[in-house]
Design an enzyme around this catalytic site. Structure first.
Site, PDB file in Angstrom:
ATOM      1  N   HIS A 102      34.661  38.302  40.499  1.00 55.94           N
ATOM      2  CA  HIS A 102      35.398  37.279  39.762  1.00 55.94           C
ATOM      3  C   HIS A 102      35.266  37.491  38.245  1.00 55.94           C
ATOM      4  O   HIS A 102      36.254  37.440  37.502  1.00 55.94           O
ATOM      5  CB  HIS A 102      34.896  35.883  40.147  1.00 55.94           C
ATOM      6  CG  HIS A 102      35.412  34.808  39.249  1.00 55.94           C
ATOM      7  ND1 HIS A 102      36.716  34.367  39.298  1.00 55.94           N
ATOM      8  CD2 HIS A 102      34.821  34.105  38.252  1.00 55.94           C
ATOM      9  CE1 HIS A 102      36.901  33.442  38.375  1.00 55.94           C
ATOM     10  NE2 HIS A 102      35.769  33.256  37.729  1.00 55.94           N
TER      11      HIS A 102
ATOM     12  N   GLU B 222      41.537  29.597  34.491  1.00 53.04           N
ATOM     13  CA  GLU B 222      41.006  29.868  35.829  1.00 53.04           C
ATOM     14  C   GLU B 222      42.102  29.836  36.910  1.00 53.04           C
ATOM     15  O   GLU B 222      42.110  30.673  37.803  1.00 53.04           O
ATOM     16  CB  GLU B 222      39.916  28.848  36.202  1.00 53.04           C
ATOM     17  CG  GLU B 222      38.602  29.008  35.439  1.00 53.04           C
ATOM     18  CD  GLU B 222      37.772  30.220  35.848  1.00 53.04           C
ATOM     19  OE1 GLU B 222      38.192  30.986  36.733  1.00 53.04           O
ATOM     20  OE2 GLU B 222      36.693  30.404  35.241  1.00 53.04           O
TER      21      GLU B 222
ATOM     22  N   HIS C 234      38.093  37.784  35.019  1.00 46.66           N
ATOM     23  CA  HIS C 234      37.980  37.493  33.585  1.00 46.66           C
ATOM     24  C   HIS C 234      38.098  38.724  32.672  1.00 46.66           C
ATOM     25  O   HIS C 234      38.830  38.682  31.690  1.00 46.66           O
ATOM     26  CB  HIS C 234      36.677  36.755  33.286  1.00 46.66           C
ATOM     27  CG  HIS C 234      36.690  35.325  33.746  1.00 46.66           C
ATOM     28  ND1 HIS C 234      37.527  34.372  33.204  1.00 46.66           N
ATOM     29  CD2 HIS C 234      35.989  34.682  34.716  1.00 46.66           C
ATOM     30  CE1 HIS C 234      37.339  33.205  33.801  1.00 46.66           C
ATOM     31  NE2 HIS C 234      36.407  33.363  34.739  1.00 46.66           N
TER      32      HIS C 234
ATOM     33  N   SER D  36      41.195  36.838  41.025  1.00 46.77           N
ATOM     34  CA  SER D  36      40.064  37.455  41.727  1.00 46.77           C
ATOM     35  C   SER D  36      39.957  36.984  43.170  1.00 46.77           C
ATOM     36  O   SER D  36      39.002  37.343  43.857  1.00 46.77           O
ATOM     37  CB  SER D  36      38.760  37.149  40.987  1.00 46.77           C
ATOM     38  OG  SER D  36      38.522  35.753  40.964  1.00 46.77           O
TER      39      SER D  36
HETATM   40 FE   LIG Z   1      35.551  31.888  36.078  1.00 50.48          FE
END
Ligand SMILES: [Fe+2]
Length: 296
Positions: free
Chosen positions: A160, A206, A165, A225
C-alpha cells in the site's frame, strides 16, 4: 495510510515488542509471521531521527508476495488508474522482483518530488502523520501482508505504502496535494478540524476517483493498492466531489467503501481538494461543517 486500521503494539516489560493482530487477521495463527511482524515493528521503534533507515531483511517468500502483487496491480493500473497515477508509475523506478527498502523508495522519489520515507511501526498520530507531509516526509510501514492471501490485506502494508502512495508521490501535481494536506494539518488547531482534514484526505488521496474520457479512474492510494477494490469502486455510490460532504462522511475500513467522491477532472482535484488544503483553517472548516448540515 493513517487511521484506526493498524494492529496495536505493546512493549513488554523485557522490551519485547508485540504486534497484536486481530482475530481475523490472515497471519494470526502463524507464529513465524507474528515473529516477523514483531521484529519489523521493533526496527521502526528502535530508529531515531538522523540514523540510517532500518533495513528489513525480507525472506524469499516475502519477496514472492511482492512479485505477485506488483504484477497484478500493474495490470490493473493500466485499466483503472488515473492518468496522473500512471504517469507517476512511469516516472518512479521501482523494483517488481523484490520489496524495496525505504531507502530505495526515498532514492527513487528524491529526484522526482523530494519525498523521504520514514519507518512507522504502526499507527502514527494524525497530526504527526499529516504534518510530516508538509516537509515531504512520509511515515511508512515496512511489513508485508501474509503469504496465504497475497492479494488481500486488512491493514496498510508496504505494498500500500509504495504501490499506492509512492507511485502517486512520484508525480509532481500529486506531491503538491500531499504537501498541501500536510500544511493544512499543521495550520488547523482544533481536533475537530484536524479530523475534517483527515477525512478529506481519506476521500481524495486515499479513495479518490476522477472521471476521465474512458470512465471513472482511481487516484487514491487505497484504491490503487487494492487488487479487488480498484475494479469494484465503479459500483460504489459515486458522488460529485464536495469538500463539505467529504469532511464529514463516515467510513468503515473493513469493507469496500460504499460511498466515494468523483471529481470531474484532475484539474478539479487540484483546484478543489488542493485549494481546500491550501487555505483550510478552523474558521473555514467550521463554515464547511455548517454547510454540510444545512445541505443535508
Ligand atoms: Fe494510506
Amino acid at each position: 495510510m493513517e487511521g484506526q486500521l493498524y494492529a496495536p503494539l505493546v512493549t513488554l516489560d523485557g522490551g519485547e515488542v508485540v504486534v497484536q493482530l486481530g482475530a481475523d487477521h490472515p497471519g494470526v495463527g502463524d507464529p513465524d509471521y507474528r515473529a516477523r511482524r514483531n521484529s519489523i515493528a521493533s526496527l521502526a521503534l528502535g530508529w531515531t531521527e538522523g540514523e540510517p533507515m532500518p533495513v528489513a531483511r525480507y525472506s524469499e517468500d516475502e519477496h514472492e508476495i511482492w512479485r505477485v502483487v506488483s504484477l497484478e496491480l500493474e495490470r490493473k493500473h493500466e485499466r483503472f488508474a488515473c492518468r496522473a497515477a500512471r504517469e507517476g508509475r512511469a516516472l518512479i523506478d521501482l523494483p517488481s522482483d523484490h520489496i524495496p527498502q525505504l531507502t530505495d523508495v526515498t532514492a527513487a522519489l528524491a529526484p522526482l518530488t523530494g519525498f523521504t520515507y520514514l519507518p512507522a511501526a504502526g499507527l502514527v498520530a494524525l497530526r504527526e502523520f499529516y504534518g510530516a507531509l508538509a516537509d515531504r516526509r512520509f511515515w511508512s510501514t515496512q511489513y508485508i501482508r501474509h503469504h496465504s492471501v497475497p492479494l488481500y490485506t486488512p491493514e496498510p502494508d508496504i505494498v500500500h505504502e509504495v504501490i499506492g502512495h509512492a507511485v502517486t508521490l512520484a508525480e509532481p501535481t500529486f506531491a503538491e496535494l500531499y504537501v498541501a494536506a500536510g500544511r493544512a494539518a499543521r495550520r488547523v488547531e482544533s481536533l475537530e478540524s484536524l479530523e475534517f482534514v483527515s477525512k478529506v484526505f481519506w476521500f481524495s488521496l486515499e479513495f479518490g476517483v476522477v472521471h476521465e474520457d474512458d470512465g471513472p479512474k482511481a487516484y487514491g492510494a487505497g484504491l490503487l493498492s487494492s487488487y479487488g477494490e480498484i475494479e469494484e469502486f465503479v459500483h460504489a455510490d459515486l458522488r460529485p466531489l464536495d469538500i463539505a460532504r467529504m469532511g464529514v462522511q463516515t467510513y468503515d475500513i473493513t469493507h469496500y467503501q460504499p460511498v466515494l467522491f468523483a471529481a470531474e477532472s484532475w484539474q478539479q482535484v487540484r483546484d478543489d481538494v488542493g485549494g481546500f488544503f491550501e487555505a483550510a483553517n478552523d474558521e473555514s472548516i467550521a463554515r464547511l461543517r455548517h454547510d454540510s448540515r444545512v445541505g443535508a
